[in-house]
Design a protein around this motif. Structure first.
Motif, mmCIF file in Angstrom:
data_model
loop_
_atom_site.group_PDB
_atom_site.id
_atom_site.type_symbol
_atom_site.label_atom_id
_atom_site.label_comp_id
_atom_site.label_asym_id
_atom_site.label_seq_id
_atom_site.Cartn_x
_atom_site.Cartn_y
_atom_site.Cartn_z
ATOM 1 N N VAL A 62 0.856 -1.187 0.000
ATOM 2 C CA VAL A 62 0.000 0.000 0.000
ATOM 3 C C VAL A 62 0.889 1.233 0.000
ATOM 4 O O VAL A 62 1.759 1.372 0.870
ATOM 5 C CB VAL A 62 -0.936 0.023 1.222
ATOM 6 C CG1 VAL A 62 -1.760 1.311 1.222
ATOM 7 C CG2 VAL A 62 -1.844 -1.191 1.229
ATOM 8 N N LEU A 63 0.693 2.110 -0.971
ATOM 9 C CA LEU A 63 1.388 3.388 -1.004
ATOM 10 C C LEU A 63 0.401 4.451 -0.528
ATOM 11 O O LEU A 63 -0.574 4.751 -1.220
ATOM 12 C CB LEU A 63 1.875 3.701 -2.422
ATOM 13 C CG LEU A 63 2.806 4.914 -2.578
ATOM 14 C CD1 LEU A 63 4.116 4.682 -1.849
ATOM 15 C CD2 LEU A 63 3.066 5.204 -4.043
ATOM 16 N N PRO A 64 0.629 4.997 0.694
ATOM 17 C CA PRO A 64 -0.337 5.946 1.249
ATOM 18 C C PRO A 64 -0.508 7.176 0.362
ATOM 19 O O PRO A 64 0.421 7.590 -0.343
ATOM 20 C CB PRO A 64 0.286 6.329 2.603
ATOM 21 C CG PRO A 64 1.247 5.236 2.916
ATOM 22 C CD PRO A 64 1.753 4.753 1.597
ATOM 23 N N ALA A 65 -1.700 7.765 0.419
ATOM 24 C CA ALA A 65 -2.009 8.925 -0.417
ATOM 25 C C ALA A 65 -1.026 10.067 -0.195
ATOM 26 O O ALA A 65 -0.674 10.790 -1.139
ATOM 27 C CB ALA A 65 -3.437 9.393 -0.130
ATOM 28 N N ALA A 66 -0.547 10.222 1.049
ATOM 29 C CA ALA A 66 0.362 11.324 1.362
ATOM 30 C C ALA A 66 1.665 11.223 0.594
ATOM 31 O O ALA A 66 2.344 12.233 0.362
ATOM 32 C CB ALA A 66 0.636 11.355 2.862
ATOM 33 N N LYS A 67 2.057 10.011 0.193
ATOM 34 C CA LYS A 67 3.316 9.821 -0.528
ATOM 35 C C LYS A 67 3.148 9.904 -2.047
ATOM 36 O O LYS A 67 4.139 9.929 -2.777
ATOM 37 C CB LYS A 67 3.934 8.467 -0.159
ATOM 38 C CG LYS A 67 4.481 8.399 1.259
ATOM 39 C CD LYS A 67 5.245 7.107 1.474
ATOM 40 C CE LYS A 67 5.884 7.066 2.857
ATOM 41 N NZ LYS A 67 6.668 5.833 3.073
ATOM 42 N N VAL A 68 1.911 9.927 -2.516
ATOM 43 C CA VAL A 68 1.669 9.939 -3.962
ATOM 44 C C VAL A 68 1.657 11.390 -4.431
ATOM 45 O O VAL A 68 0.605 11.988 -4.684
ATOM 46 C CB VAL A 68 0.354 9.217 -4.310
ATOM 47 C CG1 VAL A 68 0.208 9.114 -5.830
ATOM 48 C CG2 VAL A 68 0.324 7.820 -3.704
#
Length: 527
Positions: free
Chosen positions: A252-258
């Motif tokens: 899972v790539l959190p939204a904050a890192k995208v």
């Protein structure tokens, strides 16, 4: 009662300090303010409900958390010995640092290891050593269906994504690969400008998220794949089935890192959480996997195509081998990732307990391919804690044609094994997307270190092989690697393990392979 007395005493001292600061001298503020802060913290500790230690030991309990935070550094710098640190001991880290810097990687006064300890391994020197070859050999990757074979180096940069590594780290690794003429695996995070800008050879890895060749609903986009696979720097394409650190689970790539850059490279919406499933959409059976690999090769205009896995069930891999025979096509290479791999942060239970270590995985894949008569056309890569020349030679002896290294390459560009890769707070700017921290990686300097490290490690491997009486990796044999099984017994790998002969599984299946061979079904995966 003791807690209340402590807080009362601190409060009394604080009041005295405040009175003294107001009536006697302003210098008393230096004592009054810290005491006041201590009272506030102690009262908070008493009333908070999250930490039992702090409720029972207000103020003093914080010492426990401070020591916990310092424990990894204290362990690494003051407690661990040169040879027993984990995941990489100090001796290994030091030899990578020294080779990367171009300094002498030699130690005086003999080994610190207990060579009589069970599990110790020894390479056998020859009474007639050979001269070290003038140049390192290359491994030709490309089976009968490949139109653009690639000559792979013995040691390459293993899969690490942009997004896991900083932009400068990726630039340094690819520039080093360009300087040394070896390959750089992109990892599954997409093909970024930082991979392409320096001009180094690339192995483009495609994972379950299909980043960089992804449809809007998360499927595989053939057009995007063909466009990017046509890039001159993309020499091979690899389908990632699983990785050693966490086989069988997605991510899972959190939204904050995208951020905008990550979104562009991966082909996902900015600011939205991205899920990589644990399974591929493009296949569900061994036969479908083999067909899809063939389709990938067609879309890549005949460039070498392979897959990467952390080996688990032997019968499932044998099922893939049966599918290759039935379909009349096979991948050009297979990368075996050991369970000791670790550049991907993973749940501890997976890192410690799931998947075969690299040695067992390599021997399983090598023997299966030999047994079905496909070993000559499929090259096998090895990744997982390959850091020194002896590591490289051992993996070649166990069945690999070439090796990939991730964490050792990270050491070469400055990693200090702080083990904060998943926190975005890497102290040396390697495994982070914090631009301020990432600036610590000087691309020009670190790329030369990557080049020197790779060059020196391959040279060391060639020197070891020459000492063993071998002037070509193809001359290595299992009997040249010995293992101490108890204080009084040493056995060679030829004695410890079963080594199949070409086509043996098709003619006369050994008893210890028979159950798995019979259960292997090219039309379904059976654990």
């Amino acid at each position: 009662m003791l807690k209340k007395c402590l807080v009362a005493l601190l409060a009394l001292l604080t009041v005295c300090g405040l009175v003294a600061a107001a009536l006697v001298s302003p210098w008393y503020w230096g004592a009054a303010v810290p005491l006041l802060l201590a009272v506030v913290v102690a009262v908070h500790d008493l009333v908070q409900r999250r930490h039992s230690v702090l409720r029972n030991y207000p103020l003093l309990g914080h010492l426990r958390f401070a020591l916990e935070a310092l424990r990894p550094e204290l362990q690494q710098y003051f407690i661990e010995r040169n040879y027993d640190g984990r995941p990489f001991d100090r001796d290994t880290r030091s030899i990578v640092y020294e080779r990367a810097k171009g300094t002498a990687a030699e130690e005086p006064f003999g080994t610190e290891l207990d060579l009589y300890q069970a599990g110790s391994e020894y390479l056998t020197p020859s009474m007639a050593p050979r001269a070290v070859p003038d140049g390192p050999p290359r491994v030709r990757i490309g089976g009968p269906d490949c139109r653009h074979p690639y000559d792979m180096a013995l040691l390459n940069v293993s899969a690490m994504s942009f997004g896991s590594l900083s932009a400068n780290a990726v630039l340094a690794l690819n520039t080093g690969a360009q300087l040394g003429g070896f390959a750089h695996d992109t990892g599954e995070g997409g093909l970024s400008e930082y991979h392409l800008q320096p001009g180094g050879d690339l192995v483009w890895e495609i994972g379950t998220g299909y980043f960089g060749c992804r449809t809007d609903d998360g499927g595989f986009d053939e057009r995007q794949f063909a466009d990017k696979a046509a890039h001159e720097q993309v020499k091979c394409v690899s389908l990632k089935i699983s990785q050693g650190a966490k086989p069988g689970i997605g991510g899972v790539l959190p939204a904050a890192k995208v951020n905008a850059e990550i979104a562009r490279v991966r082909g996902v919406p900015q600011g939205e959480t991205v899920i990589s499933p644990p399974f591929h959409r493009v296949y569900g059976t061994p036969r479908e996997l083999v067909r899809f690999l063939g389709r990938m090769r067609e879309l890549a205009d005949g460039k070498p195509v392979g897959f990467k896995l952390c080996v688990g069930s032997r019968r499932e891999f044998l099922a893939v081998c049966k599918a290759m025979l039935a379909e009349g096509t096979a991948p050009d290479f297979i990368i075996v990732d050991g369970a000791e791999g670790g550049t991907g942060a993973a749940p501890l239970e997976f890192a410690d307990n799931v998947g075969l270590p690299l040695g067992e995985g390599l021997m399983t894949v090598h023997n299966a391919l030999v047994g079905v008569g496909l070993r000559d056309q499929i090259r096998v890569g090895a990744s997982g804690k390959v850091a020194t020349g002896s590591d490289l030679v051992k993996r070649l002896l166990q069945g690999a044609d070439y090796t990939n290294s991730a964490r050792a390459m990270m050491f070469a560009i400055g990693c200090i094994q702080a083990q904060r890769c998943h926190t975005n707070t890497c102290p040396v700017g390697v495994a982070t997307q914090d631009e301020r921290r990432g600036r610590a990686v000087d691309v020009d300097d670190k790329s030369r270190r990557v080049h020197r490290y790779q060059q020196a490690t391959v040279k060391s491997a060639l020197q070891i092989m020459a000492a063993m009486g071998v002037d070509d990796p193809r001359g290595l044999r299992p009997h040249m690697l010995l293992q101490r099984v108890d204080p009084n017994t040493v056995r060679s790998y030829a004695e410890l393990h079963t080594w199949l002969t070409p086509g043996q599984l098709l003619a006369s299946v050994p008893d210890n392979w028979a159950t798995d061979w019979q259960a292997a079904d090219p039309d379904r995966f059976t654990p």
